[in-house]
Write a protein that holds these residues in place. Sequence first.
Motif, PDB file in Angstrom:
ATOM      1  N   LEU A   1      12.131   2.740   1.585  1.00 59.33           N
ATOM      2  CA  LEU A   1      11.251   2.679   2.741  1.00 59.33           C
ATOM      3  C   LEU A   1      10.168   3.732   2.590  1.00 59.33           C
ATOM      4  N   GLU A   2       8.924   3.283   2.574  1.00 58.04           N
ATOM      5  CA  GLU A   2       7.800   4.189   2.429  1.00 58.04           C
ATOM      6  C   GLU A   2       7.055   4.287   3.739  1.00 58.04           C
ATOM      7  N   ARG A   3       6.532   5.453   4.005  1.00 57.41           N
ATOM      8  CA  ARG A   3       5.649   5.596   5.144  1.00 57.41           C
ATOM      9  C   ARG A   3       4.284   5.078   4.747  1.00 57.41           C
ATOM     10  N   SER A   4       3.582   4.584   5.718  1.00 56.79           N
ATOM     11  CA  SER A   4       2.236   4.095   5.452  1.00 56.79           C
ATOM     12  C   SER A   4       1.326   4.552   6.581  1.00 56.79           C
ATOM     13  N   MET A   5       0.050   4.286   6.434  1.00 57.46           N
ATOM     14  CA  MET A   5      -0.895   4.770   7.421  1.00 57.46           C
ATOM     15  C   MET A   5      -1.910   3.677   7.755  1.00 57.46           C
ATOM     16  N   ASN A   6      -2.150   3.504   9.042  1.00 53.94           N
ATOM     17  CA  ASN A   6      -3.163   2.574   9.546  1.00 53.94           C
ATOM     18  C   ASN A   6      -3.920   3.345  10.612  1.00 53.94           C
ATOM     19  N   ARG A   7      -4.986   4.036  10.244  1.00 55.92           N
ATOM     20  CA  ARG A   7      -5.761   4.865  11.170  1.00 55.92           C
ATOM     21  C   ARG A   7      -7.231   4.505  11.056  1.00 55.92           C
TER      22      ARG A   7
END
Length: 149
Positions: A26-32
């Motif tokens: 499980l990887e963290r991701s970013m949507n900003r």
Amino acid sequence: MLRRPAWQVLRQFVRHDSDAIGTLVLERSMNRVQLLGRVGQDPIMRQVEGKNPVTIFSLATNEMWRTGESEVNQGGDISQKTTWHRISVFRPGLRDVTYQYVKKGARIFVEGKIDYGEYTDKNNVRRQATTIIADNVIFLSDSGLKEKV
């Protein structure tokens, strides 16, 4: 306040698991998204049955550039592109303040995430929509605020 080295912070977003192929990592991701622009229409508030209300408005951002041979010496023509963004505010406090105080022409800063969806228009045609879901709205100009009644 303790500060972690940059590599530890970045490691939260990027992980490699080369030892075990097929293992779920499980990887963290970013949507900003961060936008600075002017409001194109007074906000409206909508509520779909069984769902929380949402405040919706449009925001214009501009990109300008100089064309021609002498870009450094102020020569050439100036070109501009305006991009329109659909902003949706769901957070209860922010939603109400945005609806009450923002008006067309206000200069604001919006932070949030980008969302892609589909809807069916009144002619029963499926369309795609890109929306910015706002987490934060910062008012930058008093001239764009609605008059208090």
